[in-house]
Write a protein that holds these residues in place. Structure first.
Motif, PDB file in Angstrom:
ATOM      1  N   ASN A  45       0.877  -1.158   0.059  1.00 18.80           N
ATOM      2  CA  ASN A  45      -0.083  -0.083  -0.260  1.00 18.80           C
ATOM      3  C   ASN A  45       0.653   1.171   0.181  1.00 18.80           C
ATOM      4  O   ASN A  45       1.866   1.263   0.782  1.00 18.80           O
ATOM      5  N   CYS A  46       0.671   2.307  -0.672  1.00 17.35           N
ATOM      6  CA  CYS A  46       1.109   3.542  -0.851  1.00 17.35           C
ATOM      7  C   CYS A  46       0.425   4.450  -0.198  1.00 17.35           C
ATOM      8  O   CYS A  46      -0.985   4.747  -0.342  1.00 17.35           O
ATOM      9  N   TYR A  47       1.100   5.193   0.812  1.00 17.02           N
ATOM     10  CA  TYR A  47       0.562   6.393   1.795  1.00 17.02           C
ATOM     11  C   TYR A  47       1.379   7.524   1.637  1.00 17.02           C
ATOM     12  O   TYR A  47       2.686   7.423   1.240  1.00 17.02           O
ATOM     13  N   LEU A  48       0.706   8.584   2.040  1.00 15.99           N
ATOM     14  CA  LEU A  48       1.517   9.979   2.353  1.00 15.99           C
ATOM     15  C   LEU A  48       2.083   9.464   4.026  1.00 15.99           C
ATOM     16  O   LEU A  48       1.567   8.670   4.611  1.00 15.99           O
ATOM     17  N   PRO A  49       3.181  10.182   4.260  1.00 14.84           N
ATOM     18  CA  PRO A  49       4.101   9.660   5.208  1.00 14.84           C
ATOM     19  C   PRO A  49       3.037  10.016   6.631  1.00 14.84           C
ATOM     20  O   PRO A  49       3.179   9.521   7.788  1.00 14.84           O
ATOM     21  N   PHE A  96      -7.046   1.795   1.276  1.00 17.27           N
ATOM     22  CA  PHE A  96      -6.336   2.822   1.932  1.00 17.27           C
ATOM     23  C   PHE A  96      -5.213   3.373   1.032  1.00 17.27           C
ATOM     24  O   PHE A  96      -4.444   4.166   1.398  1.00 17.27           O
ATOM     25  N   SER A  97      -4.679   2.423   0.116  1.00 18.52           N
ATOM     26  CA  SER A  97      -3.663   3.008  -0.913  1.00 18.52           C
ATOM     27  C   SER A  97      -4.029   4.023  -1.850  1.00 18.52           C
ATOM     28  O   SER A  97      -5.050   4.415  -2.402  1.00 18.52           O
ATOM     29  N   LEU A  98      -3.034   4.832  -1.984  1.00 19.13           N
ATOM     30  CA  LEU A  98      -3.103   6.212  -2.846  1.00 19.13           C
ATOM     31  C   LEU A  98      -3.755   5.853  -4.262  1.00 19.13           C
ATOM     32  O   LEU A  98      -4.049   6.676  -4.898  1.00 19.13           O
ATOM     33  N   GLU A  99      -3.105   4.903  -4.724  1.00 16.90           N
ATOM     34  CA  GLU A  99      -3.625   4.190  -6.346  1.00 16.90           C
ATOM     35  C   GLU A  99      -4.909   3.726  -6.587  1.00 16.90           C
ATOM     36  O   GLU A  99      -5.341   3.586  -7.537  1.00 16.90           O
TER      37      GLU A  99
END
Length: 130
Positions: A45-49, A96-99
């Motif tokens: 999953n890709c997130y903002l920090p 929840f992942s940005l993509e």
């Protein structure tokens, strides 16, 4: 890890393209966390920090496209003998992942390290713990 050690995580060109797309939309500071399967199966999953707290229960595997990549310690114990390969498939990303809304999803593949690669990694881990 030494510069000669095999990377613990790498990314395909498609994954690097999607990372750049997300950075253009959300800013350069992103992070990955390899999910343990709780909510979004076992996915990167890709997130903002600011979206996820990283702590002692997480292992920093390296960076892909300049973005830090973490995995939970318990899951790491199962996958530590493998190189994670971040890729992209068509479909919906993790909730929840940005993509998630792009029609694409990050997908983790893996390959076993060779005996020689694992010996290099294990030696570096021992040096780090000393």
């Amino acid at each position: 890890m030494a510069d000669t050690d095999p990377p613990r995580v790498v990314a395909t060109d498609a994954a690097l393209d999607l990372i750049r797309r997300l950075q253009a939309e959300h800013g350069p500071a992103l992070m990955f966390h390899q999910s343990g399967g709780c909510c979004d199966n076992s996915a990167a999953n890709c997130y903002l920090p600011t979206d996820l707290t990283i702590g002692a229960q997480d292992v920093h595997l390296g960076e892909v496209g300049g973005v830090p990549f973490y995995i939970g310690k318990l899951q790491y114990e199962y996958w530590k003998h493998t190189q994670l390969i971040l890729d992209v498939i068509e479909g919906h990303g993790g909730t929840f992942s940005l993509e998630g809304s792009t029609g694409l999803a990050f997908h983790t593949r893996s390959r076993l390290f060779t005996d020689e690669e694992w010996a290099q990694i294990a030696a570096q881990v021992e040096r780090d713990l000393a």
